[in-house]
Design a protein around this motif. Structure first.
Motif, short mmCIF file in Angstrom:
data_model
loop_
_atom_site.label_atom_id
_atom_site.label_comp_id
_atom_site.label_asym_id
_atom_site.label_seq_id
_atom_site.Cartn_x
_atom_site.Cartn_y
_atom_site.Cartn_z
N ALA A 443 0.83 -1.21 0.00
CA ALA A 443 0.00 0.00 0.00
C ALA A 443 0.86 1.26 0.00
O ALA A 443 1.90 1.32 0.66
CB ALA A 443 -0.92 0.00 1.21
N CYS A 444 0.44 2.26 -0.74
CA CYS A 444 1.14 3.54 -0.79
C CYS A 444 1.13 4.18 0.60
O CYS A 444 0.08 4.27 1.23
CB CYS A 444 0.44 4.46 -1.81
SG CYS A 444 0.99 6.18 -1.73
N PRO A 445 2.30 4.63 1.11
CA PRO A 445 2.34 5.22 2.45
C PRO A 445 1.62 6.56 2.53
O PRO A 445 1.27 7.02 3.61
CB PRO A 445 3.84 5.38 2.71
CG PRO A 445 4.46 5.44 1.35
CD PRO A 445 3.63 4.57 0.48
N TYR A 446 1.40 7.20 1.38
CA TYR A 446 0.73 8.49 1.37
C TYR A 446 -0.79 8.36 1.38
O TYR A 446 -1.49 9.01 2.12
CB TYR A 446 1.16 9.31 0.15
CG TYR A 446 2.62 9.70 0.17
CD1 TYR A 446 3.28 9.93 1.38
CD2 TYR A 446 3.34 9.85 -1.00
CE1 TYR A 446 4.62 10.28 1.41
CE2 TYR A 446 4.68 10.21 -0.98
CZ TYR A 446 5.31 10.43 0.22
OH TYR A 446 6.62 10.79 0.27
N GLY A 449 -3.24 3.13 0.16
CA GLY A 449 -3.83 2.18 -0.79
C GLY A 449 -5.13 2.63 -1.41
O GLY A 449 -5.69 1.93 -2.25
N THR A 450 -5.65 3.80 -1.04
CA THR A 450 -6.92 4.25 -1.60
C THR A 450 -6.77 4.82 -3.00
O THR A 450 -7.71 4.84 -3.78
CB THR A 450 -7.56 5.34 -0.71
OG1 THR A 450 -6.72 6.50 -0.69
CG2 THR A 450 -7.75 4.83 0.71
N GLY A 451 -5.56 5.33 -3.31
CA GLY A 451 -5.36 5.99 -4.60
C GLY A 451 -5.82 7.43 -4.59
O GLY A 451 -5.82 8.11 -5.63
N LEU A 452 -6.22 7.96 -3.42
CA LEU A 452 -6.74 9.32 -3.31
C LEU A 452 -5.96 10.10 -2.26
O LEU A 452 -5.61 9.58 -1.21
CB LEU A 452 -8.22 9.30 -2.91
CG LEU A 452 -9.18 8.58 -3.87
CD1 LEU A 452 -10.54 8.45 -3.22
CD2 LEU A 452 -9.28 9.33 -5.20
#
Length: 539
Positions: A443-446, A449-452
């Protein structure tokens, strides 16, 4: 059809691809840091019995306790408990000629889609759920086998029905059933294998004859069985000596288990690009089936093996949301917490009189691609497909039949319902481990994992609210605001910047500090004198 197994090895991972006429049909990733756990046998200790959710939690020495559902507590549990207590009484069961038991490993399972209510991954489906609460107590020792890998925050799932897979057969200790793989269709061959199995089977054990056993001699089957019986005997000895939690049996790595389960006579070649792994594969095949040794080849070219076989470009398609279809349409695959949702879209407009025909064509193409993608990505659990609407009931039936036909190629257990009037189809697919997308990505740390990402204007709004609270309760008149440069740019915009307006409005001096390493979604307020972080004090 030219079927090949291609193995790419590096210092960190092994990737195994199976192709049919150069088209990727199966893909496996072997992570050293995420070792394969399906098939491992543990001596565990009962940590909790929860009748409310019909489950037992078993301490096996991992971060999370193993989950044992009442439906996975087999009839052999009492016999296994007796074994741990050194009770040597034999089981009085008899062979069940009609039984067709399945192994727990996905790579050996073959079932047909059925026109019935789908099997939910939460396992409310099993008829054995009606059994009474099992006689298990906290602190009691129990022998269990892992059947599902941990996913996210969930621990492993396990069963108390032990099975030990080999090349040609699967040993079922303390069982008396004999089964033959459903993929062996010839009646005479099934009868021959069943007869051999009953002749070589040791007492108090059951046996499943695997697909690879077709046309094999009694000596080959007997040799494989002796090897499995030895593993079971060693396991029993270790169980009596060790204290729980303890690992009693470690199944093969993903790479070698693929060779064991899928390197069948219809595979023309196995290519390996690592000398060390090449020797390991050869040594294993020399032991299980020497007749296939000449099909294993060391790849010696300088070009990366997956590039040479055009595998890399096909793998890239596994990571994307959108998959194109031959006639211009596409499917979109979305992962949610509860299910996987697949949307089918037509890429071209068709005249109304041809709309039904074009929709049917796109849906049929999508059906074939969906089955391929589920298998390649190893997607399990509940899957809902939104097909293009079809008015004719016969056309809806064609889509169902097409999916049913394509799913016969899949080794995982499948159940599905006919298409609804809204064009929706519900499918469940056996889930054993994380899917390929989950295993190869994090998952993206920013955005978690939502993509938003939160809009900069919203973050500035939050900063002002923080300053309002600080204006009422804060003491220091000098603060440092640490933000990402992208947010800092927004704060400095305008003839009179927002930062300047905040300072005038709330009577506080703010020093802006921009740092690339800060999460663009976060901001931090510190006292200028001491450098103490006071962000949470006024949130």
């Amino acid at each position: 059809m030219n079927k090949e197994i291609i193995i790419s090895s590096s210092t960190s991972q092994n990737h195994v691809a199976i192709t049919e006429d150069s088209n990727l049909v199966d893909f496996f990733v072997d992570h050293p840091e995420k070792r394969r756990m399906v098939g491992d046998v543990f001596l565990g200790k009962v940590a909790r019995v929860l009748p409310g959710i019909r489950a037992v939690f078993i301490d096996i020495g991992l971060k999370h306790d193993a989950f044992l559902h009442f439906s996975d507590i087999g009839d052999r549990t009492d016999a296994l408990k007796d074994m741990l207590d050194e009770d040597e009484e034999a089981d009085d069961g008899t062979d069940d000629d009609e039984a067709e038991p399945q192994t727990q490993d996905q790579t050996t399972t073959q079932t047909q889609p059925q026109e019935q209510k789908p099997v939910r991954d939460k396992d409310k489906h099993d008829h054995r759920e009606q059994r009474q609460i099992p006689k298990l107590h906290k602190g009691e020792s129990i022998l269990i086998q892992i059947i599902k890998e941990p996913v996210k925050d969930k621990g492993v799932r396990c069963t108390s029905s032990i099975s030990i897979p080999g090349r040609f057969c699967v040993l079922l200790p303390l069982d008396n059933k004999v089964g033959v793989s459903k993929k062996i269709y010839d009646f005479k061959e099934r009868k021959r294998l069943r007869r051999i199995a009953k002749g070589i089977l040791p007492s108090n054990c059951g046996l499943i004859i695997r697909t690879a056993a077709k046309d094999q001699t009694e000596e080959a089957l007997s040799g494989d069985l002796r090897y499995l019986v030895k593993i079971w005997e060693d396991m029993q000895e270790d169980a009596k000596k060790q204290k729980p939690p303890a690992l009693l049996y470690k199944d093969l790595s993903t790479t070698i288990s693929v060779i064991r389960d899928l390197f069948t006579p219809d595979v023309s070649k196995v290519f390996v690009d690592s000398k060390k792994l090449y020797k390991e594969v050869r040594n294993y095949v020399q032991f299980i089936q020497p007749g296939l040794l000449d099909r294993i080849e060391l790849f010696k070219q300088d070009e990366p093996i997956f590039e040479a076989f055009k595998i890399d470009e096909q793998i890239k398609g596994l990571m994307g949301r959108k998959v194109s279809l031959p006639s211009g349409g596409h499917i979109v695959i979305e992962h949610t917490e509860a299910m996987v949702v697949i949307d089918v879209n037509s890429g071209r407009y068709a005249a109304k009189k041809e709309q039904e025909l074009n929709s049917l064509k796109t849906d049929l193409e999508a059906s074939r691609e969906i089955v391929r993608q589920l298998r390649l990505r190893d997607i399990g659990g509940l899957i809902v497909v939104d097909f293009i609407d079809l008015e004719d009931e016969r056309n809806r039936k064609k889509i169902y039949d097409e999916l049913k036909k394509e799913f016969k190629k899949d080794r995982a257990k499948i159940a599905m319902l006919p298409m609804t009037e809204f064009g929706l189809m519900q499918i469940t697919r056996q889930r054993i481990r994380e899917n390929i997308v989950q295993s190869m990505n994090e998952a993206c740390p920013y955005c978690a994992g939502t993509g938003l990402l939160t809009k900069k204007s919203n973050l500035i709004h939050e900063i002002e609210h923080w300053l309002k609270r600080y204006y009422v309760e804060g003491k220091s008149k000098s603060l440092t605001l640490k933000v990402h440069p992208s947010l800092g740019l927004k704060l400095k915009e305008g003839f009179i910047s927002r930062l300047s307006k905040f300072q005038l409005k709330y009577f506080v001096k703010i020093k802006l500090q921009e740092e690339e390493k800060i999460n663009p979604q976060n901001y931090y307020f510190l006292t200028t004198k001491t450098g103490k972080d006071i962000t949470n004090d006024f949130n």
